[in-house]
Design a protein around this motif. Structure first.
Motif, PDB file in Angstrom:
ATOM      1  N   CYS A 150       0.859  -1.173   0.000  1.00 38.29           N
ATOM      2  CA  CYS A 150       0.000   0.000   0.000  1.00 38.29           C
ATOM      3  C   CYS A 150       0.903   1.233   0.000  1.00 38.29           C
ATOM      4  O   CYS A 150       1.937   1.249   0.660  1.00 38.29           O
ATOM      5  CB  CYS A 150      -0.885  -0.013   1.242  1.00 38.29           C
ATOM      6  N   CYS A 151       0.658   2.248  -0.609  1.00 35.32           N
ATOM      7  CA  CYS A 151      -0.534   2.514  -1.414  1.00 35.32           C
ATOM      8  C   CYS A 151       0.029   3.107  -2.688  1.00 35.32           C
ATOM      9  O   CYS A 151       0.093   4.321  -2.860  1.00 35.32           O
ATOM     10  CB  CYS A 151      -1.469   3.459  -0.698  1.00 35.32           C
ATOM     11  N   ASP A 152       0.499   2.217  -3.553  1.00 32.74           N
ATOM     12  CA  ASP A 152       1.308   2.634  -4.697  1.00 32.74           C
ATOM     13  C   ASP A 152       0.550   3.537  -5.658  1.00 32.74           C
ATOM     14  O   ASP A 152       1.140   4.447  -6.254  1.00 32.74           O
ATOM     15  CB  ASP A 152       1.821   1.395  -5.436  1.00 32.74           C
ATOM     16  N   GLY A 153      -0.757   3.295  -5.811  1.00 33.51           N
ATOM     17  CA  GLY A 153      -1.518   4.137  -6.730  1.00 33.51           C
ATOM     18  C   GLY A 153      -1.515   5.591  -6.301  1.00 33.51           C
ATOM     19  O   GLY A 153      -1.219   6.494  -7.104  1.00 33.51           O
ATOM     20  N   LEU A 154      -1.838   5.855  -5.039  1.00 33.92           N
ATOM     21  CA  LEU A 154      -1.848   7.227  -4.533  1.00 33.92           C
ATOM     22  C   LEU A 154      -0.440   7.816  -4.519  1.00 33.92           C
ATOM     23  O   LEU A 154      -0.240   8.980  -4.912  1.00 33.92           O
ATOM     24  CB  LEU A 154      -2.443   7.254  -3.130  1.00 33.92           C
ATOM     25  N   ARG A 155       0.532   7.034  -4.110  1.00 31.50           N
ATOM     26  CA  ARG A 155       1.901   7.531  -4.027  1.00 31.50           C
ATOM     27  C   ARG A 155       2.395   8.006  -5.395  1.00 31.50           C
ATOM     28  O   ARG A 155       2.981   9.088  -5.527  1.00 31.50           O
ATOM     29  CB  ARG A 155       2.809   6.419  -3.485  1.00 31.50           C
ATOM     30  N   ASN A 156       2.126   7.231  -6.426  1.00 35.72           N
ATOM     31  CA  ASN A 156       2.622   7.576  -7.758  1.00 35.72           C
ATOM     32  C   ASN A 156       1.908   8.791  -8.337  1.00 35.72           C
ATOM     33  O   ASN A 156       2.532   9.620  -9.014  1.00 35.72           O
ATOM     34  CB  ASN A 156       2.457   6.375  -8.691  1.00 35.72           C
ATOM     35  N   THR A 157       0.611   8.901  -8.079  1.00 32.26           N
ATOM     36  CA  THR A 157      -0.107  10.067  -8.622  1.00 32.26           C
ATOM     37  C   THR A 157       0.267  11.349  -7.885  1.00 32.26           C
ATOM     38  O   THR A 157       0.353  12.424  -8.503  1.00 32.26           O
ATOM     39  CB  THR A 157      -1.626   9.851  -8.538  1.00 32.26           C
ATOM     40  N   LEU A 158       0.506  11.263  -6.565  1.00 37.08           N
ATOM     41  CA  LEU A 158       0.882  12.479  -5.825  1.00 37.08           C
ATOM     42  C   LEU A 158       2.270  12.972  -6.220  1.00 37.08           C
ATOM     43  O   LEU A 158       2.552  14.176  -6.141  1.00 37.08           O
ATOM     44  CB  LEU A 158       0.823  12.222  -4.318  1.00 37.08           C
ATOM     45  N   ARG A 159       3.135  12.059  -6.632  1.00 36.12           N
ATOM     46  CA  ARG A 159       4.467  12.484  -7.092  1.00 36.12           C
ATOM     47  C   ARG A 159       4.352  13.415  -8.295  1.00 36.12           C
ATOM     48  O   ARG A 159       5.189  14.309  -8.492  1.00 36.12           O
ATOM     49  CB  ARG A 159       5.313  11.268  -7.474  1.00 36.12           C
ATOM     50  N   ARG A 160       3.324  13.221  -9.113  1.00 34.76           N
ATOM     51  CA  ARG A 160       3.148  14.024 -10.328  1.00 34.76           C
ATOM     52  C   ARG A 160       2.170  15.177 -10.131  1.00 34.76           C
ATOM     53  O   ARG A 160       1.916  15.937 -11.063  1.00 34.76           O
ATOM     54  CB  ARG A 160       2.644  13.128 -11.456  1.00 34.76           C
ATOM     55  N   ASP A 161       1.640  15.295  -8.931  1.00 36.24           N
ATOM     56  CA  ASP A 161       0.627  16.326  -8.651  1.00 36.24           C
ATOM     57  C   ASP A 161       1.332  17.581  -8.137  1.00 36.24           C
ATOM     58  O   ASP A 161       2.045  17.554  -7.130  1.00 36.24           O
ATOM     59  CB  ASP A 161      -0.358  15.805  -7.606  1.00 36.24           C
ATOM     60  N   SER A 162       1.116  18.710  -8.803  1.00 39.42           N
ATOM     61  CA  SER A 162       1.802  19.954  -8.435  1.00 39.42           C
ATOM     62  C   SER A 162       1.345  20.492  -7.082  1.00 39.42           C
ATOM     63  O   SER A 162       1.994  21.387  -6.527  1.00 39.42           O
ATOM     64  CB  SER A 162       1.561  21.012  -9.516  1.00 39.42           C
ATOM     65  N   ARG A 163       0.249  19.966  -6.553  1.00 36.71           N
ATOM     66  CA  ARG A 163      -0.246  20.439  -5.255  1.00 36.71           C
ATOM     67  C   ARG A 163       0.480  19.779  -4.089  1.00 36.71           C
ATOM     68  O   ARG A 163       0.276  20.157  -2.929  1.00 36.71           O
ATOM     69  CB  ARG A 163      -1.741  20.168  -5.136  1.00 36.71           C
ATOM     70  N   TYR A 164       1.339  18.809  -4.391  1.00 39.87           N
ATOM     71  CA  TYR A 164       2.022  18.070  -3.336  1.00 39.87           C
ATOM     72  C   TYR A 164       3.515  17.995  -3.640  1.00 39.87           C
ATOM     73  O   TYR A 164       3.926  17.975  -4.800  1.00 39.87           O
ATOM     74  CB  TYR A 164       1.459  16.648  -3.215  1.00 39.87           C
ATOM     75  N   ARG A 165       4.313  17.964  -2.597  1.00 39.29           N
ATOM     76  CA  ARG A 165       5.763  17.843  -2.751  1.00 39.29           C
ATOM     77  C   ARG A 165       6.274  16.770  -1.808  1.00 39.29           C
ATOM     78  O   ARG A 165       5.919  16.733  -0.626  1.00 39.29           O
ATOM     79  CB  ARG A 165       6.451  19.164  -2.437  1.00 39.29           C
ATOM     80  N   VAL A 166       7.112  15.884  -2.348  1.00 33.75           N
ATOM     81  CA  VAL A 166       7.706  14.831  -1.526  1.00 33.75           C
ATOM     82  C   VAL A 166       8.739  15.463  -0.589  1.00 33.75           C
ATOM     83  O   VAL A 166       9.661  16.140  -1.027  1.00 33.75           O
ATOM     84  CB  VAL A 166       8.374  13.762  -2.400  1.00 33.75           C
ATOM     85  N   VAL A 167       8.576  15.211   0.733  1.00 35.12           N
ATOM     86  CA  VAL A 167       9.556  15.712   1.707  1.00 35.12           C
ATOM     87  C   VAL A 167      10.282  14.563   2.403  1.00 35.12           C
ATOM     88  O   VAL A 167      11.303  14.781   3.056  1.00 35.12           O
ATOM     89  CB  VAL A 167       8.867  16.611   2.751  1.00 35.12           C
ATOM     90  N   PHE A 168       9.744  13.360   2.283  1.00 35.79           N
ATOM     91  CA  PHE A 168      10.435  12.181   2.808  1.00 35.79           C
ATOM     92  C   PHE A 168      10.008  10.989   1.973  1.00 35.79           C
ATOM     93  O   PHE A 168       8.826  10.792   1.700  1.00 35.79           O
ATOM     94  CB  PHE A 168      10.065  11.931   4.283  1.00 35.79           C
ATOM     95  N   ASP A 169      10.984  10.179   1.596  1.00 32.70           N
ATOM     96  CA  ASP A 169      10.683   8.999   0.776  1.00 32.70           C
ATOM     97  C   ASP A 169      11.555   7.853   1.264  1.00 32.70           C
ATOM     98  O   ASP A 169      12.751   7.805   0.980  1.00 32.70           O
ATOM     99  CB  ASP A 169      10.956   9.294  -0.703  1.00 32.70           C
ATOM    100  N   GLY A 170      10.964   6.960   2.035  1.00 34.40           N
ATOM    101  CA  GLY A 170      11.722   5.851   2.587  1.00 34.40           C
ATOM    102  C   GLY A 170      10.980   4.548   2.406  1.00 34.40           C
ATOM    103  O   GLY A 170       9.844   4.514   1.916  1.00 34.40           O
ATOM    104  N   PRO A 171      11.600   3.451   2.808  1.00 40.59           N
ATOM    105  CA  PRO A 171      10.946   2.148   2.648  1.00 40.59           C
ATOM    106  C   PRO A 171       9.720   1.977   3.532  1.00 40.59           C
ATOM    107  O   PRO A 171       8.883   1.112   3.272  1.00 40.59           O
ATOM    108  CB  PRO A 171      12.043   1.149   3.041  1.00 40.59           C
ATOM    109  N   GLY A 172       9.582   2.804   4.589  1.00 40.11           N
ATOM    110  CA  GLY A 172       8.432   2.677   5.478  1.00 40.11           C
ATOM    111  C   GLY A 172       7.252   3.537   5.093  1.00 40.11           C
ATOM    112  O   GLY A 172       6.101   3.192   5.386  1.00 40.11           O
ATOM    113  N   ALA A 173       7.509   4.660   4.424  1.00 43.34           N
ATOM    114  CA  ALA A 173       6.428   5.576   4.050  1.00 43.34           C
ATOM    115  C   ALA A 173       6.985   6.666   3.148  1.00 43.34           C
ATOM    116  O   ALA A 173       8.199   6.921   3.100  1.00 43.34           O
ATOM    117  CB  ALA A 173       5.787   6.200   5.281  1.00 43.34           C
TER     118      ALA A 173
END
Length: 554
Positions: A523-546
């Motif tokens: 979980c939750c690859d669908g949401l994770r992948n779409t938010l990466r491309r969404d200009s309204r969101y920015r990745v601030v942490f990306d690890g194996p746990g979350a």
């Protein structure tokens, strides 16, 4: 309808307690060391299965996050009860029975164990004690020692008897279960002997049950009612029952009077209405009769059904009525509250139907000798041994494979992600935690507020004590948020508008699903992948746990 006592030896004197009579195969029962070893072996197997699950994780299994915060609240308040718990900054009334919290706080303060480790090992110890408590009760109710030993083994291995007990939240559940079983045993002894001393001990045990877990207190009330019908329908029994109830209320008054003074009856009424019930659900429970919760072939449940037939045929209705009444009066905890009776029913069937069938002498193939005498042949000795081994090994296998997806704790990677949140986000930040799981088995959502010090806007735990339908609203909001686990940012925006909850960050968990059949899927690859491309969101942490996203626009 008369509730006949199942397999009980009636005492000869008023102060005698029924003990197992010496009946069984070959007219003898195991005694002394052999019997002790049988009981010790059954208890050891049950403890080993429980310990296996606990040892597999360095963190408390599944839940317990809110209780962890409540223990910290008690410690921070100098061992007094705060008016509200600090958990998730949700202003939740501190109305939960506190005995388990005090026990955890004392163990934490008096030993080198961290509170996390206390929540990991103390439920295991308490769940192990439920096996001992069951043995004491079964010894009173069953007249054959081999049946008692088998019942102890079955109880030790029935998944509903330990699954929710060895979790972090089992701190209160298992403690309440221990005291509830001891309470009903003492109530029965009180009715049988008429002893005033047992009135006092039953009252104390009932009070300890109330102070541990209200659901287990309800279990004790129901079973005590059955015992009253079976043993206590006299003027003395009525007086004894009233005294036990009154003394239990008096002994627990310092707690419940404080709660009522602070919050009234509203939290208790709200908690009572948080349980779903219907007229048809008990019927469904009884028709399905998956009372043992076994993931493979339900050996113990099948034996229990056979045991019901055996006892009803004898007009011994107590244990069958135990299962029946629990289905109607304790729907939420039916699987747990029926395990005590189910284990004894299964043991009765094993020794009075299955094994006698295997061991029964049969007419030999040349059925009559020359002199006209019928010759009987016995089943081969190895057949009985195979059946006995199957009755031991198969429940062990079922217990081990019961709920591995449920009995999980936070992984080191998940803990690392939450530590990053606690160190790198504002203290006032609000998080939408997405895991794709149901709220009772979502360890990320429950432990997130404790380990991060941040608010999880959809976490459900604690809302059952809040008025105004808050529990149903929060549970619905949580479920709708998890529906976004494989959607996109628009789903989150729609959820925010619908629920009225705003959030500053989205915490997208990277955890395997509870269903082990979905290997390789997280979980939750669908949401994770779409938010990466969404200009309204920015990745601030990306690890194996979350993966943590910060909201930068709407």
């Amino acid at each position: 309808m008369q509730l006949a006592r199942p397999q009980i030896a009636r005492p000869e004197r008023a102060d005698d307690i029924p003990a197992p009579s010496v009946v069984g195969r070959n007219g003898a029962e195991p005694a002394g060391l052999r019997y002790a070893l049988m009981i010790a072996g059954a208890i050891f197997i049950g403890v080993a299965v429980r310990a296996m699950f606990v040892a597999a994780s360095g963190f408390p299994l599944n839940d317990g996050g809110m209780f962890y915060a409540m223990v910290r609240d008690i410690q921070g308040a100098g061992y007094t009860i705060p008016q509200f718990t600090s958990y998730n900054d949700a202003h939740i009334p501190f109305t939960y029975p506190p005995l388990g919290f005090y026990l955890a706080a004392v163990v934490n303060d008096a030993t080198p164990l961290s509170l996390v480790q206390v929540f990991r090992v103390l439920p295991l110890a308490l769940s192990s004690l439920t096996i001992v408590a069951f043995f004491l009760l079964a010894s009173d109710l069953l007249r054959s020692r081999v049946v008692v030993a088998t019942a102890v083994l079955f109880f030790a291995l029935i998944p509903p008897a330990f699954t929710w007990m060895i979790m972090g939240g089992g701190l209160t559940r298992a403690l309440g279960f221990v005291f509830a079983i001891l309470t009903v045993r003492e109530v029965r002894r009180m009715y049988v002997t008429g002893s005033r001393w047992r009135v006092m001990t039953a009252s104390v045990l009932a009070a300890l049950t109330i102070l541990s877990h209200l659901e287990m207190a309800w279990f004790a009330v129901i079973v005590s009612g059955l015992f009253f019908v079976a043993y206590g329908r006299t003027r003395t029994g009525i007086v004894q029952s009233a005294v036990v109830g009154a003394l239990a209320l008096v002994l627990t008054a310092p707690w419940w009077m404080l709660m009522v003074e602070r919050h009234g009856l509203t939290p208790l009424v709200a908690a009572a209405h948080s349980t779903e019930s219907s007229w048809w659900h008990p019927i469904a429970l009884l028709v399905q009769f998956n009372v043992s919760g076994e993931p493979l072939f339900t050996v113990i449940a099948a034996l229990a059904a056979l045991g019901i037939i055996v006892l009803v045929a004898r007009r011994e209705y107590l244990l069958p009525c135990w299962v029946l009444v629990m289905a109607f009066l304790d729907q939420r905890a039916f699987l747990t509250s029926s395990t005590v009776a189910v284990a004894m029913l299964a043991a009765v069937a094993a020794h009075e139907v299955v094994l006698p069938l295997v061991l029964r002498p049969r007419i030999a193939s040349d059925d009559r000798a020359a002199n006209g005498v019928v010759r009987l042949s016995r089943s081969p000795a190895w057949l009985a041994m195979v059946v006995i081994m199957l009755m031991v090994a198969y429940p062990v296998l079922g217990a081990i494979t019961s709920t591995p997806g449920l009995l999980q704790g936070l992984s080191p990677e998940e803990h690392t992600a939450m530590t990053w949140v606690s160190e790198n986000t504002p203290a006032s930040a609000r998080f939408a935690v997405v895991t794709g799981r149901a709220w009772p088995v979502d360890h990320n959502s429950e432990w997130f507020p404790v380990l991060t010090g941040r608010e999880s806007v959809a976490t459900v735990q604690g809302y059952e004590w809040m008025a105004g339908g808050a529990f149903d609203l929060q549970r619905t909001a949580f479920a709708h948020l998890q529906n976004c686990s494989n959607a996109d940012g628009d789903c989150l925006s729609a959820w925010s508008a619908e629920s009225g909850e705003s959030y500053d960050y989205v915490y997208v968990a990277t955890v395997p699903p509870a269903d082990d059949s979905q290997q390789g899927i997280t979980c939750c690859d669908g949401l994770r992948n779409t938010l990466r491309r969404d200009s309204r969101y920015r990745v601030v942490f990306d690890g194996p746990g979350a993966t943590v996203f910060r909201v930068i626009g709407h």
